[in-house]
Write an enzyme that holds these catalytic residues in place. Structure first.
Site, PDB file in Angstrom:
ATOM      1  CD1 TRP A 194      35.872  30.111  48.303  1.00  0.00           C
ATOM      2  CD2 TRP A 194      38.013  29.473  48.250  1.00  0.00           C
ATOM      3  NE1 TRP A 194      36.403  30.507  47.104  1.00  0.00           N
ATOM      4  CE2 TRP A 194      37.711  30.128  47.047  1.00  0.00           C
ATOM      5  CE3 TRP A 194      39.315  28.990  48.446  1.00  0.00           C
ATOM      6  CZ2 TRP A 194      38.663  30.311  46.037  1.00  0.00           C
ATOM      7  CZ3 TRP A 194      40.259  29.173  47.444  1.00  0.00           C
ATOM      8  CH2 TRP A 194      39.925  29.822  46.259  1.00  0.00           C
ATOM      9  CG  ASP A 214      33.449  40.656  47.181  1.00  0.00           C
ATOM     10  OD1 ASP A 214      34.075  39.729  47.737  1.00  0.00           O
ATOM     11  OD2 ASP A 214      34.021  41.532  46.512  1.00  0.00           O
ATOM     12  CD  GLU A 232      35.843  33.183  45.013  1.00  0.00           C
ATOM     13  OE1 GLU A 232      36.898  33.027  44.403  1.00  0.00           O
ATOM     14  OE2 GLU A 232      35.091  32.245  45.326  1.00  0.00           O
ATOM     15  CD  GLU A 233      39.711  40.313  46.765  1.00  0.00           C
ATOM     16  OE1 GLU A 233      39.261  41.479  46.755  1.00  0.00           O
ATOM     17  OE2 GLU A 233      40.660  39.940  46.065  1.00  0.00           O
ATOM     18  CD  GLU A 277      41.392  35.855  37.239  1.00  0.00           C
ATOM     19  OE1 GLU A 277      42.513  36.104  37.735  1.00  0.00           O
ATOM     20  OE2 GLU A 277      40.537  35.159  37.824  1.00  0.00           O
TER      21      GLU A 277
END
Ligand SMILES: *[C@@H]1O[C@H](CO)[C@@H](O)[C@H](O)[C@H]1NC(C)=O
Ligand SMILES: *[C@@H]1O[C@H](CO)[C@@H](O)[C@H](O)[C@H]1NC(C)=O
Ligand SMILES: *[C@@H]1O[C@H](CO)[C@@H](O)[C@H](O)[C@H]1NC(C)=O
Ligand SMILES: *[C@@H]1O[C@H](CO)[C@@H](O)[C@H](O)[C@H]1NC(C)=O
Length: 609
Positions: free
Chosen positions: A172, A228, A231-232, A458
């Site tokens: 992750w 960030d 999550e990238e 989302e």
């Protein structure tokens, strides 16, 4: 078959009536109806249902759906989260494509901050058990060793956990350093309320031990990069840094009571350092805040990240302070316009809106996740920033236009000039009406593309507007509720932002970008007494200095060599020089250019010219 659906959709603040559809278009549409395969166009034409309601009644009806949507995803009793432990907030009930069957510390903290605001403002007494279950669950989760470390070695930066509170051990983007800050902010907000009730024991025995761990983590680790909120990207994120500043600043009155004086002053000092560093995200030539720095990214930096940062740092007693990026600050407003404008031409469905109207907002222009669509929570954040601004302008009975914010205000009054306009002026009336209308426009877009039964997933498809990606996203529902609160003037408590000051002088070093090792090999014949140096356009190559240039070794003559650390992904220019007794001989033009890899190391082979 292409059907020009957007033309037939109502404008954000016009309700769809038969009269609003030119008869010819309607006739043509009716002939096309048998060919429709997607359910959406038909839904958008249905003349009953929430889309016909005004924004007022939509907000009222959707608010109860949104609160139920939040609570359905919280264990152990939530209707859509079977198996989640007590207090655990699942991101979404979706278990495949995408699998969001986890608790993210960021999402759960933002959600609980919302519940805490409602409960502590006396608006919903039934939330106490939910809030306190989350607080108890977090004390457990903080102690769970995980791939980021244990409680004292970085584990607090772990982004997500399984529904049963065990560690998620798959690959992750970790760590994510906003989680501890956001959790501390929510818990400190609850602590203030409990202290106000005279319940010092709950604060001292239950809340403060958890809060103290998180604040210690923030103070110790803010100066390192991390992933960030999307999550990238591994770098420094505006959202994370502003959240970290807020956490340590909000902590000051508690720290003086519950921590030793050395810790309290160390936290206060780091708060100042973070606020100083935060200012470096501002791109003064482009007039917006870069969402991420300290990384090798080719993105524009325009990102809903910065709008979300602003609304979650909103302090209703801090006026329009720019250093803390208050929603009505000139910088945050200029940023709002820049971010919103970056989505105007990006999505097919935005072509139906005029140049100064609200549009559907996504995460950032370069987004490819699910093909890159608008997000409900980003669109609602754009509305919330404007509602928060309207609140502050009303409370100070004026608004101020600066050179920085002039383009934002010109959307509503093209002739506006820098200055302060009191509430009695026509400029104030025109601008606030325009801002309110734009804010309602964002909400109307959500209304237009909402899912069945008021469900908020989302994302919604950039062309058709159909809901997509994870269903019933807890954060989407929470973002609806914080928007609705701001719209109604039900603002969160102050966190003391008005006492924040940016330290003068040079900032302490913030996070450093990830570095890679470059070995330069230059094949150069030299005469006795002559040495080869390297100089170039970045500080690691001495910024073109010839006197501080980087020396190469002649151990493998005629190959001269040196290994230098440079920022990962950096593109720079350079040249070799020969130096003898201070006399410099440059290589011939043009400058050499190189782009460092984003990780690892590389060898650069050149021959003197
Ligand atoms: C955390 O890990 C460190 C290093 O492995 C170890 O020394 C420490 O005892 C651990 N702490 C806890 C609470 O497990
Ligand atoms: C303090 O708050 C806790 C949690 O709500 C509650 O259980 C406790 O009874 C309260 N104590 C007092 C003295 O009010
Ligand atoms: C970050 O700040 C902490 C606290 O001042 C310090 O101990 C640590 O060495 C710093 N880390 C880096 C990478 O600069
Ligand atoms: C430079 O030379 C080294 C050693 O001969 C080689 O491994 C490397 O791939 C070369 N680099 C480039 C960019 O050609």
């Amino acid at each position: 078959m292409y059907i020009p659906i957007p033309l037939l959709r109502p404008q954000p603040d016009a309700s769809l009536s038969l009269a609003a559809i030119p008869a010819m278009l309607l006739a043509r549409l009716l002939t096309l109806l048998p060919f429709f395969t997607l359910p959406l166009p038909i839904t958008s034409l249905s003349l009953a249902g929430p889309r016909q309601a005004s924004v007022d009644s939509f907000v009222a009806s959707e608010s109860s759906i949104a609160l139920a949507g939040v609570l359905a995803n919280i264990g152990p009793d939530g209707a859509k989260c079977e198996g989640a432990a007590s207090g655990v907030v699942l991101a979404s009930p979706s278990t495949t494509s995408p699998d969001y069957d986890y608790e993210w510390i960021r999402d759960a903290s933002l959600v609980n901050k919302l519940l805490i605001d409602r409960y502590t403002q006396g608006r919903d007494g039934s939330l106490q058990g939910t809030i306190e279950s989350w607080i108890s669950s977090m004390a457990i989760i903080q102690q769970v060793p995980n791939p980021s470390g244990n409680v004292s070695t970085g584990g607090l930066g772990e982004p997500k956990f399984n529904p049963d509170m065990t560690a998620f051990t798959g690959a992750w983007g970790r760590p994510q350093r906003d989680g501890p800050a956001l959790r501390a902010i929510a818990m400190m907000t609850y602590a203030s309320y409990k202290l106000g009730q005279g319940n010092t024991s709950y604060v001292q025995d239950v809340l403060w031990p958890s809060i103290s761990l998180d604040l210690g983590y923030v103070a110790q680790n803010w100066n390192q990069t991390g992933f960030d909120l999307w999550e990238e990207l591994d770098g420094s994120s505006f959202f994370t840094i502003l959240s970290q500043f807020r956490a340590l600043h909000q902590a000051a009155p508690f720290a003086s009571q519950y921590e030793d004086s050395g810790t309290a002053s160390a936290w206060a000092e780091q708060a100042g350092n973070i606020l100083c560093f935060l200012q470096s995200f501002w791109d003064s030539s482009a007039s917006y805040a870069l969402a991420n720095i300290n990384l090798a990214s080719t993105r524009s930096g325009l990102d809903a990240n910065t709008v979300l940062a602003s609304i979650h740092a909103f302090d209703p007693e801090a006026g329009c302070d720019a250093a803390t990026f208050q929603p009505c600050s000139d910088k945050a407003l200029a940023n709002h316009k820049a971010v919103v404008d970056s989505f105007r031409g990006l999505y097919g469905l935005n072509s139906q809106y005029g140049p100064d109207q609200a549009v559907a907002i996504g995460r950032y222009q370069e987004d490819v996740y699910y093909n890159g669509n608008p997000w409900y929570l980003a669109t609602l954040a754009a509305a919330e920033q404007l509602y928060a601004s309207l609140y502050t302008w009303a409370s100070q009975s004026s608004l101020t236009v600066t050179a920085t914010s002039e383009p934002f205000f010109a959307q509503f009054l093209s002739s506006v000039a820098p200055g302060t306009y009191s509430a009695s002026t026509s400029e104030y009336a025109t601008i606030t009406a325009g801002a309110k209308s734009m804010a309602d426009g964002f909400v109307a877009i959500v209304q237009q593309y909402i899912g069945p039964a008021g469900g908020l997933s989302e994302q919604f498809d950039k062309s058709s507007g159909a809901p997509t990606s994870a269903v019933d996203l807890t954060w989407s529902y929470a973002s609806f509720l914080t928007m609705a609160d701001a719209r109604a003037g039900l603002v969160p408590a102050s966190w003391g932002a008005s006492s924040a000051t940016v330290p003068t002088g040079t900032c302490q070093p913030g996070p450093q970008p990830p570095m890679v090792q470059l070995t330069f090999v230059e094949d150069a014949k030299t005469t006795y007494g002559q040495n080869v140096f390297l100089t170039g356009s970045i500080s690691q190559l001495s910024d073109w200095s010839t006197t501080d240039a980087v020396a190469l070794s002649s151990a493998s003559y005629p190959d001269w060599q040196v290994t230098v650390s440079v920022p990962a992904g950096a593109t720079f220019q350079y040249k070799f020089i020969k130096v003898e007794n201070g006399e410099v001989t440059w290589e011939s033009d043009p400058n050499r250019e190189y782009t460092a890899p984003s990780s690892g190391s590389a060898t650069v082979n050149d021959t003197w010219r």
